[in-house]
Design a protein around this motif. Structure first.
Motif, mmCIF file in Angstrom:
data_model
loop_
_atom_site.group_PDB
_atom_site.id
_atom_site.type_symbol
_atom_site.label_atom_id
_atom_site.label_comp_id
_atom_site.label_asym_id
_atom_site.label_seq_id
_atom_site.Cartn_x
_atom_site.Cartn_y
_atom_site.Cartn_z
ATOM 1 N N MET A 235 110.625 38.722 46.828
ATOM 2 C CA MET A 235 109.948 39.755 47.033
ATOM 3 C C MET A 235 109.697 40.107 48.281
ATOM 4 O O MET A 235 109.514 41.261 48.945
ATOM 5 C CB MET A 235 108.801 39.659 46.122
ATOM 6 C CG MET A 235 109.050 39.837 44.692
ATOM 7 S SD MET A 235 107.474 39.377 43.842
ATOM 8 C CE MET A 235 107.393 37.391 43.766
ATOM 9 N N ASP A 236 109.572 38.925 49.292
ATOM 10 C CA ASP A 236 109.093 39.067 50.616
ATOM 11 C C ASP A 236 110.275 38.490 51.427
ATOM 12 O O ASP A 236 110.415 37.231 51.427
ATOM 13 C CB ASP A 236 107.691 38.171 50.573
ATOM 14 C CG ASP A 236 107.382 38.139 52.317
ATOM 15 O OD1 ASP A 236 107.936 38.936 52.932
ATOM 16 O OD2 ASP A 236 106.265 37.714 52.548
ATOM 17 N N ASN A 237 110.715 39.224 52.405
ATOM 18 C CA ASN A 237 111.983 38.900 52.930
ATOM 19 C C ASN A 237 111.693 38.149 54.185
ATOM 20 O O ASN A 237 112.498 37.855 55.396
ATOM 21 C CB ASN A 237 112.900 40.241 53.376
ATOM 22 C CG ASN A 237 113.768 40.394 52.139
ATOM 23 O OD1 ASN A 237 114.366 39.581 51.775
ATOM 24 N ND2 ASN A 237 113.402 41.692 51.804
ATOM 25 N N ASP A 238 110.230 38.354 54.962
ATOM 26 C CA ASP A 238 109.602 37.608 56.141
ATOM 27 C C ASP A 238 110.412 36.258 56.334
ATOM 28 O O ASP A 238 110.777 36.119 57.306
ATOM 29 C CB ASP A 238 108.068 37.725 55.901
ATOM 30 C CG ASP A 238 107.511 37.376 57.193
ATOM 31 O OD1 ASP A 238 108.096 37.776 58.306
ATOM 32 O OD2 ASP A 238 106.898 36.379 57.324
ATOM 33 N N GLN B 204 117.300 49.169 42.699
ATOM 34 C CA GLN B 204 117.455 49.156 44.274
ATOM 35 C C GLN B 204 118.605 49.803 44.520
ATOM 36 O O GLN B 204 119.071 50.077 45.843
ATOM 37 C CB GLN B 204 117.700 47.784 44.881
ATOM 38 C CG GLN B 204 116.244 46.876 44.752
ATOM 39 C CD GLN B 204 116.186 46.410 43.328
ATOM 40 O OE1 GLN B 204 116.842 46.537 42.472
ATOM 41 N NE2 GLN B 204 115.092 45.360 43.433
ATOM 42 N N SER C 106 117.487 32.889 48.119
ATOM 43 C CA SER C 106 116.023 33.215 47.699
ATOM 44 C C SER C 106 116.220 32.771 46.219
ATOM 45 O O SER C 106 115.503 32.386 45.465
ATOM 46 C CB SER C 106 115.936 34.753 47.334
ATOM 47 O OG SER C 106 116.964 35.259 46.843
ATOM 48 N N GLU D 71 115.745 45.613 55.147
ATOM 49 C CA GLU D 71 115.134 44.517 55.835
ATOM 50 C C GLU D 71 116.182 43.606 56.402
ATOM 51 O O GLU D 71 115.965 43.233 57.810
ATOM 52 C CB GLU D 71 113.821 43.897 55.127
ATOM 53 C CG GLU D 71 112.668 44.885 54.886
ATOM 54 C CD GLU D 71 111.524 44.169 54.248
ATOM 55 O OE1 GLU D 71 110.688 44.570 53.659
ATOM 56 O OE2 GLU D 71 111.560 42.780 54.349
ATOM 57 N N ALA E 285 112.172 42.654 41.818
ATOM 58 C CA ALA E 285 112.472 42.082 43.171
ATOM 59 C C ALA E 285 112.319 43.195 44.023
ATOM 60 O O ALA E 285 111.571 44.218 43.699
ATOM 61 C CB ALA E 285 114.016 42.139 43.234
ATOM 62 N N HIS E 286 112.156 42.910 45.608
ATOM 63 C CA HIS E 286 112.057 43.719 46.644
ATOM 64 C C HIS E 286 112.577 45.028 46.210
ATOM 65 O O HIS E 286 113.779 45.144 46.165
ATOM 66 C CB HIS E 286 112.295 43.099 47.921
ATOM 67 C CG HIS E 286 111.775 44.011 49.043
ATOM 68 N ND1 HIS E 286 112.499 44.935 49.537
ATOM 69 C CD2 HIS E 286 110.948 43.705 49.974
ATOM 70 C CE1 HIS E 286 111.582 45.274 50.631
ATOM 71 N NE2 HIS E 286 110.784 44.617 50.955
ATOM 72 N N ASP F 142 114.045 47.275 48.514
ATOM 73 C CA ASP F 142 115.063 47.553 49.224
ATOM 74 C C ASP F 142 115.180 46.525 50.347
ATOM 75 O O ASP F 142 115.154 46.534 51.522
ATOM 76 C CB ASP F 142 114.819 48.842 50.198
ATOM 77 C CG ASP F 142 115.800 49.230 50.794
ATOM 78 O OD1 ASP F 142 117.146 48.871 50.475
ATOM 79 O OD2 ASP F 142 115.855 50.442 51.557
ATOM 80 N N PRO F 143 115.681 45.465 49.609
ATOM 81 C CA PRO F 143 115.772 44.173 50.660
ATOM 82 C C PRO F 143 117.043 44.370 51.609
ATOM 83 O O PRO F 143 116.889 44.006 52.887
ATOM 84 C CB PRO F 143 116.516 43.007 49.819
ATOM 85 C CG PRO F 143 117.033 43.727 48.443
ATOM 86 C CD PRO F 143 115.939 45.070 48.079
#
Lengths: 416, 559
Positions: free
Chosen positions: B395-398, B461, B336, B433, B426-427, B429-430
């Protein structure tokens, strides 16, 4: 595809396994293949009268006088130049002769038989020192001595050897002589003693004439070269056993006629490769210098061809000063010859080298690649006929003949 | 007018050679015109008479020595005769030199224990001599230059098959068993072994090691072209393998001017499989880190020496062995963070090949299609091509999750490397996911996952909990890239260092005996250092005649 290494191993093994036995003495015309009444054999590669050196001409003249075909130089020369008398190399008749090597039909010759492979070789009788035919001397006393050797000593030797079925094993004799300070070419002192001691009882048995027996034994015993001629014929029989091996680069003939040096190679049939001889380097007898020397001459290089002579210098410290200087140089001479040979002799060994075999089987590839021609010990003849030996020393064949042979080999075997 | 005098010595026997030499010596004296020295046999007296050297009234027989001198004047002749005893007594001191062989074969016969052949003949002949040495099963130190690249490769391949070394061509320096070959410094023996494509590099490092109190086990030169792509480090790899097995060697130093990048990875991945520390000094090549596993990178020659000495001292305390789970297959990095991806490329390019990325350090590393990985691939998923129409992967783990599954499905994938960047923005709770996907990859596909977590304890986090989740899912977690790369390096499948026959250690550690073909100063130097050596009196084959050389070469091929 030719396996050169294999071919050479075969050739040199045959040379070493050949067992030359002195079987008898007989008249040349009766035993030498192709010998005829109008033929003289000579040392080295083919030669004509016109190109022959002084000692070679003198020996031809002497032999024709000995045969009763001529009475002087002019009449002899005429016989040869007219073609009435023909000249052919000893080597082309299974024979060898020291220096001029001239052998005529009536001369007595030693018969050597290689009992391993069955081939035979011949050589005339050694005349000793001083004025001798082989150095081109042809005066009355020379001819008289030859006649005595031929008519009185020859038959006794023939009878003596005839009583001994086993003959005299020359390979064994040489092996022993090498341990007694001989190298088999220039020094044959020990070998000649052994030879004489083996012949003495046989001679005593066959001749009732004590005076003659004593004279013959003195003649043989006083002559440190007595055994040279049977040794040369033995070497010839050994070298011939290694000849005509398909693909082999081993030299099976080295010989000089005073004008040209010639070699033949096992895998190249009976083709001679020749170039003008060099003049030997060496020490001279009183009153002579290098200017008196003839070009290199004689079939005695058959000894080096078979792995002794100059190749076995390390065995003969007593004569090293002749040709090089110090015992170290003698050792070096032998070590150098290992570089151009394919084998170490199974039967000829050198005590000082921890009984290592003598360098055996000159390989034309190695000679050319390393630029090392064989090393030859030799007597030096006077350049004029009739004077005789003037010194002894070292000589090498011209490089060109090995190069020619290599090119001929490439022509024959490598054009695929 | 000349004067002639003679002397008879009754019953004095000398070999004719001695007499001829005496005669020669007498003739050489001042004022002597001629001389004759013989045993007075009839034949010899006749010879003297023919040369006008037999005075009237000489009474001597065959057992007597007769010496006759002819000179310009009385004093010279008398003086000459007076010197006879002296001349006869003169012992020849052995002036003859020891035998110097002309061929390598003869030299090997003279010194069969010689394991090394030093070759410094002109370049056009050097390959032939080196090949002959290999044929005779000897290692080669090939000082000669102007040897073609084809010949170098051929010789080195031949050597590798036979378990021999070809150091060179154009190899200036080596130290074998404490003896310097070519240009080398006198350094004490010790436990640091070197392999170098740079002669002065080896000299500088070995000298400094000595000056700092360390010592050298072996210093193996390779020749300047060994680390070129075409040669592929054949000798260097052999050298490393040798030092890896050598009990005297505790630390290995690898030195070179910048090698070809593909060769670097081959060397370093090989070096990683060694259980000894390896100091790498590739001058001008960017070090991927200070340390990667057992590899220590030095930026200068002096630093290389310093590091080697330090490591040699620390040695016993640190005998860490890596875990045994080896990776086979390619590494796929899904980042990332752009700079973290770039750091991964910088570090991994030293040990992985081929390596592709969308953040290349060198242009040839550019990944042709960012959507499809190939070879080892490091991706910055924050690049524009990926973020169009979606949030940044921090921000987006998709996107990462989908790519993770894509890589996991690729049978060529051997390890997946991720970063997890925490902190404000940042996200939240990465790990929540990522962990299930990681667990799937680890457990179902047997593909190891390495994660680098960047953050602090104070981050929202909860870093510890994040790490814990990732670890529970099966990931190996680090908090900096260098440690992660070092870990990966040690997981790489340890390909054996050398194809072919390993070099036997028998030629190492013993006394050095060598055959020198070429520069005589090398022979003198070997002897001066206490080595055993034979000098070959080398000449160009067939006197340099091209035609004959061609025939000889053809005949050799028949063998």
């Amino acid at each position: 595809m030719i396996d050169i290494e294999q071919a050479n191993e075969t050739a040199v093994n045959r040379m070493m396994e050949a067992r030359p036995i002195l079987k008898g003495v007989a008249t040349a015309r009766d035993v030498i293949p192709g010998m005829r009444d109008n033929l003289l054999l000579h040392a080295g590669p083919p030669i004509t009268w016109e190109r022959a050196s002084g000692p070679m001409r003198g020996a031809i003249v002497g032999a024709l006088i000995f045969e009763g075909l001529a009475h002087d130089w002019e009449s002899a020369e005429k016989l040869v130049t007219s073609g009435e008398i023909e000249l052919e190399p000893c080597h082309e008749h299974n024979a060898v002769g020291p220096m001029a090597g001239v052998t005529s039909p009536s001369m007595k010759v030693y018969i050597i038989e290689n009992v391993t492979h069955g081939n035979k070789a011949y050589s005339n009788l050694n005349e000793g020192y001083g004025k001798v035919l082989r150095y081109g001397a042809y005066s009355e006393d020379v001819i008289t001595k030859l006649r005595w050797m031929n008519d009185e000593m020859g038959p006794v030797l023939a009878d003596a050897l005839a009583t001994n079925e086993d003959g005299i094993d020359i390979r064994a004799l040489l092996a022993e002589a090498l341990h007694m300070g001989d190298e088999g070419h220039n020094r044959n002192k020990a070998g000649s003693f052994i030879f004489t001691s083996k012949l003495a009882p046989l001679i005593a048995q066959v001749t009732k004439n004590n005076d003659l027996a004593a004279k013959i034994l003195k003649f043989l015993g006083d002559n440190a070269l007595s055994v040279l001629n049977p040794v040369m014929a033995a070497c010839k029989a050994m070298a011939d056993a290694g000849h005509n091996i398909e693909g082999s680069t081993v030299v099976t003939t080295m010989a000089r006629n005073g004008t040209d040096f010639g070699i033949r190679v096992s895998g190249l049939g009976n083709q001679w490769f020749t170039a003008p001889v060099e003049t030997p380097q060496g020490l001279y007898f009183s009153g002579f210098t290098a200017e008196d020397a003839s070009g290199d001459i004689g079939d005695s290089t058959i000894t080096e061809t078979a792995g002794i002579g100059g190749f076995a210098m390390a065995a003969a410290p007593a004569i090293v000063t002749f040709v090089s200087g110090t015992p170290q140089d003698a050792l070096n001479a032998t070590l150098e010859m290992y570089e151009i040979t394919v084998a170490e002799h199974k039967y000829f060994t050198i005590p000082y080298l921890d009984f290592r075999g003598t360098p055996t089987g000159v390989d034309i590839r190695k000679v050319v690649e390393l630029g090392i021609p064989p090393r030859i010990n030799t007597g030096i003849a006077h350049k004029e006929a009739g004077v005789g030996q003037v010194g002894a020393g070292l000589v090498r064949p011209p490089m060109a003949i090995f190069e020619q042979a290599l090119m001929a080999y490439a022509e024959k075997y490598l054009n695929d | 007018m000349s004067v002639i005098r003679y002397e008879v010595r009754k019953g004095a026997y000398y070999d004719s050679v001695v007499l001829m030499q005496l005669q020669k010596a007498l003739t050489g004296l001042a004022g002597v015109l001629d001389a004759g020295v013989v045993m007075a046999t009839a034949a010899n007296k006749e010879l003297l008479a023919a040369g006008d050297l037999l005075p009237e009234g000489v009474e001597a027989g065959a057992d007597d020595l007769l010496i006759v001198v002819k000179g310009e004047e009385e004093t010279a002749v008398v003086n000459a005769l007076a010197q006879v005893d002296e001349l006869l007594k003169r012992r020849r001191t052995s002036t003859g030199q020891d035998f110097r062989p002309r061929s390598l074969e003869a030299a090997v016969n003279i010194l069969p224990e010689a394991n090394w052949v030093l070759v410094s003949v002109p370049g056009r002949y050097a390959a032939g001599v080196a090949e002959e040495a290999l044929r005779l099963n000897r290692h080669v130190f090939l000082y000669s230059d102007n040897v073609s690249l084809e010949d170098e490769i051929r010789l080195k391949q031949m050597a590798r098959e036979k378990g021999l070394l070809v150091m060179g061509p154009d190899c200036g320096t080596a130290i074998i068993n404490g003896i310097g070959l070519g240009f080398a410094n006198r350094v004490q023996r010790g436990n640091i072994g070197l392999v170098g494509a740079s002669g002065t590099g080896l000299q500088a490092i070995t000298s400094r090691i000595h000056n700092l109190g360390g010592g050298v086990s072996q210093a193996i030169g390779t020749g300047g072209r060994d680390l070129k792509e075409a040669v592929g480090g054949l000798t260097t790899l052999q050298g490393m393998d040798l030092l890896a097995r050598d009990e005297e060697t505790a630390v290995i130093v690898l030195v070179s001017k910048p090698p070809a990048p593909s060769v670097v990875t081959r060397l370093l991945s090989a070096a990683l499989s060694i259980t000894k520390p390896v100091v790498v000094s590739f001058l001008g090549y960017p070090p991927p880190a200070r340390r990667l596993g057992n590899l220590y990178f030095a930026t200068t020659l002096a630093e290389a020496a310093d590091l080697a000495i330090k490591l040699a001292k620390e040695l016993t305390s640190e005998a860490e062995t890596a875990e045994t789970s080896r990776i086979s297959g390619y590494i796929r990095g899904l980042f990332s963070g752009g700079t973290l991806a770039y750091e991964a490329v910088l570090g991994l390019q030293a040990i992985l090949h081929p390596l592709y990325t969308n953040v290349p350090v060198r242009p040839e590393q550019t990944l042709p299609d960012p959507l499809t990985s190939q070879g080892h691939t490091i991706l910055d998923l924050g690049e524009d091509v990926f973020t169009q129409g979606r949030l940044h992967p921090m921000m987006d783990n998709d996107l990462r999750l989908r790519r993770l599954r894509q890589e996991a499905a690729d049978p060529e994938t051997g390890l997946i490397l991720l970063d997890v960047v925490l902190g404000e923005g940042a996200h939240p709770d990465p790990a929540a996911e990522l962990a299930p996907a990681i667990a799937e990859v680890c457990r179902q596909r047997q593909i190891p996952v390495v994660a680098v977590v960047v953050g602090t304890e104070d981050d929202p986090q909860n870093m510890d909990a994040q790490i814990e989740q990732l670890q529970e899912a099966g990931a190996t977690v680090f908090q900096d890239m260098t440690t992660a790369i070092s870990y990966i390096a040690q997981q790489l499948a340890a390909s054996s260092l050398v194809a072919g026959t390993p070099v036997s250690l028998t030629a190492f550690g013993e006394e050095l005996s060598a055959i020198n073909v070429g520069l005589e100063s090398f022979y003198d130097s070997l002897k001066a250092q206490g080595g055993t050596a034979v000098q070959v009196e080398w000449r160009p084959p067939a006197g340099g005649n091209e035609k004959l050389m061609a025939i000889l070469a053809k005949m050799k091929q028949q063998a």
